[in-house]
Design an enzyme around this catalytic site. Sequence first.
Site, mmCIF file in Angstrom:
data_model
loop_
_atom_site.group_PDB
_atom_site.id
_atom_site.type_symbol
_atom_site.label_atom_id
_atom_site.label_comp_id
_atom_site.label_asym_id
_atom_site.label_seq_id
_atom_site.Cartn_x
_atom_site.Cartn_y
_atom_site.Cartn_z
ATOM 1 N N SER A 244 -2.367 46.080 30.974
ATOM 2 C CA SER A 244 -2.493 47.494 30.604
ATOM 3 C C SER A 244 -3.953 47.840 30.315
ATOM 4 C CB SER A 244 -1.606 47.795 29.408
ATOM 5 O OG SER A 244 -0.271 47.544 29.747
ATOM 6 N N ARG B 242 1.860 35.406 33.940
ATOM 7 C CA ARG B 242 1.005 35.760 35.081
ATOM 8 C C ARG B 242 0.000 34.647 35.317
ATOM 9 N NH1 ARG B 242 -1.228 40.666 32.366
ATOM 10 N NH2 ARG B 242 -1.004 39.146 30.693
ATOM 11 N N LYS C 276 -2.599 45.706 17.340
ATOM 12 C CA LYS C 276 -3.165 46.319 18.545
ATOM 13 C C LYS C 276 -3.321 47.804 18.292
ATOM 14 C CE LYS C 276 -2.057 43.710 22.661
ATOM 15 N NZ LYS C 276 -1.355 43.735 23.943
HETATM 16 N N1 COA Z 1 2.568 43.041 34.225
HETATM 17 C C1 COA Z 1 1.456 43.624 33.789
HETATM 18 N N2 COA Z 1 0.902 43.395 32.584
HETATM 19 C C2 COA Z 1 1.560 42.544 31.787
HETATM 20 C C3 COA Z 1 2.738 41.895 32.175
HETATM 21 C C4 COA Z 1 3.240 42.170 33.459
HETATM 22 N N3 COA Z 1 4.348 41.611 33.918
HETATM 23 N N4 COA Z 1 3.132 41.105 31.166
HETATM 24 C C5 COA Z 1 2.228 41.248 30.185
HETATM 25 N N5 COA Z 1 1.278 42.114 30.562
HETATM 26 C C6 COA Z 1 0.079 42.505 29.816
HETATM 27 C C7 COA Z 1 0.343 43.676 28.931
HETATM 28 O O1 COA Z 1 0.125 44.888 29.604
HETATM 29 C C8 COA Z 1 -0.664 43.452 27.829
HETATM 30 O O2 COA Z 1 -1.905 43.924 28.253
HETATM 31 P P1 COA Z 1 -2.997 44.380 27.200
HETATM 32 O O3 COA Z 1 -3.267 43.224 26.288
HETATM 33 O O4 COA Z 1 -4.114 44.712 28.083
HETATM 34 O O5 COA Z 1 -2.393 45.555 26.484
HETATM 35 C C9 COA Z 1 -0.789 41.943 27.732
HETATM 36 O O6 COA Z 1 -0.313 41.448 28.962
HETATM 37 C C10 COA Z 1 -0.009 41.408 26.591
HETATM 38 O O7 COA Z 1 1.362 41.588 26.866
HETATM 39 P P2 COA Z 1 2.453 42.242 25.962
HETATM 40 O O8 COA Z 1 3.764 41.908 26.500
HETATM 41 O O9 COA Z 1 2.197 43.689 25.825
HETATM 42 O O10 COA Z 1 2.320 41.435 24.684
HETATM 43 P P3 COA Z 1 1.854 41.833 23.327
HETATM 44 O O11 COA Z 1 0.934 40.751 22.951
HETATM 45 O O12 COA Z 1 1.380 43.202 23.187
HETATM 46 O O13 COA Z 1 3.255 41.790 22.574
HETATM 47 C C11 COA Z 1 4.908 40.855 21.129
HETATM 48 C C12 COA Z 1 3.640 40.663 21.959
HETATM 49 C C13 COA Z 1 5.179 42.277 20.746
HETATM 50 C C14 COA Z 1 6.070 40.342 21.933
HETATM 51 C C15 COA Z 1 4.663 39.957 19.880
HETATM 52 O O14 COA Z 1 3.475 40.360 19.263
HETATM 53 C C16 COA Z 1 5.768 40.029 18.882
HETATM 54 O O15 COA Z 1 6.805 39.429 19.077
HETATM 55 N N6 COA Z 1 5.583 40.773 17.807
HETATM 56 C C17 COA Z 1 6.561 40.949 16.751
HETATM 57 C C18 COA Z 1 6.158 40.229 15.479
HETATM 58 C C19 COA Z 1 6.610 38.808 15.525
HETATM 59 O O16 COA Z 1 7.760 38.486 15.572
HETATM 60 N N7 COA Z 1 5.612 37.910 15.511
HETATM 61 C C20 COA Z 1 5.849 36.517 15.612
HETATM 62 C C21 COA Z 1 6.099 36.149 17.040
HETATM 63 S S1 COA Z 1 4.914 35.039 17.629
#
Ligand code: COA
Length: 168
Positions: free
Chosen positions: A129, A91, A42
């Site tokens: 976000s 959500r 990202k």
């Molecule tokens: N309210 C508002 N928005 C929310 C929300 C809430 N309660 N929950 C999630 N969101 C939104 C976020 O703002 C984000 O929006 P965006 O895509 O517009 O930025 C979107 O939903 C995705 O959520 P987020 O929690 O930020 O997830 P992510 O995909 O960025 O993060 C990780 C995912 C970091 C948990 C995941 O990639 C990870 O575990 N990475 C580490 C590497 C790993 O171990 N990988 C294997 C695991 S599968």
Amino acid sequence: MKRVIVYPGSFDPVTYGHLDIIKRALKICDQLIVAVSTNPIKKPLFSLKERILLLKESIKEMKNVRVEKFDGLLVDYLKRKGARIIIRGLRVVSDFEYEFQMVLTNRKLDEEIDTIFMMPTESYFYLSSSLIKELALLGADISRYVPKFVEEKLKEKISHAKSQEKTF
Ligand code: COA
């Protein structure tokens, strides 16, 4: 033994939807770690340091929660923290497929790790976000979605980006 739960995400930036999940999660654990991902895939608007600072400011009145950065595999991070539970917000239905993949992948990586899903208040169901960044870019009022200082930082970023003629 203390129940430690990890709430991972990119938090770019933190919204009231995330804070809603944090408050709910605090009811079921002794210690919550909000783990901010360095996720290189990202391209965040806010730097890791900024995302952490905004989160820290948002939770400063809350007890039993701290913010940390994490990189590498989430399951390895949990192990280092002595945690076995991940919390995620669920959500809209479209979240499900992605979350389902993550749960199963994490489970393959470590059978001991479980994920709990919580639903935010319905007024935050559709929040993300990216949506907030888009609204802010188009000059809409975002005060009902993010804390004041997040709104201000977002406006600063946007005017800086505009002056550099950058978009995101
Ligand atoms: N309210 C508002 N928005 C929310 C929300 C809430 N309660 N929950 C999630 N969101 C939104 C976020 O703002 C984000 O929006 P965006 O895509 O517009 O930025 C979107 O939903 C995705 O959520 P987020 O929690 O930020 O997830 P992510 O995909 O960025 O993060 C990780 C995912 C970091 C948990 C995941 O990639 C990870 O575990 N990475 C580490 C590497 C790993 O171990 N990988 C294997 C695991 S599968």
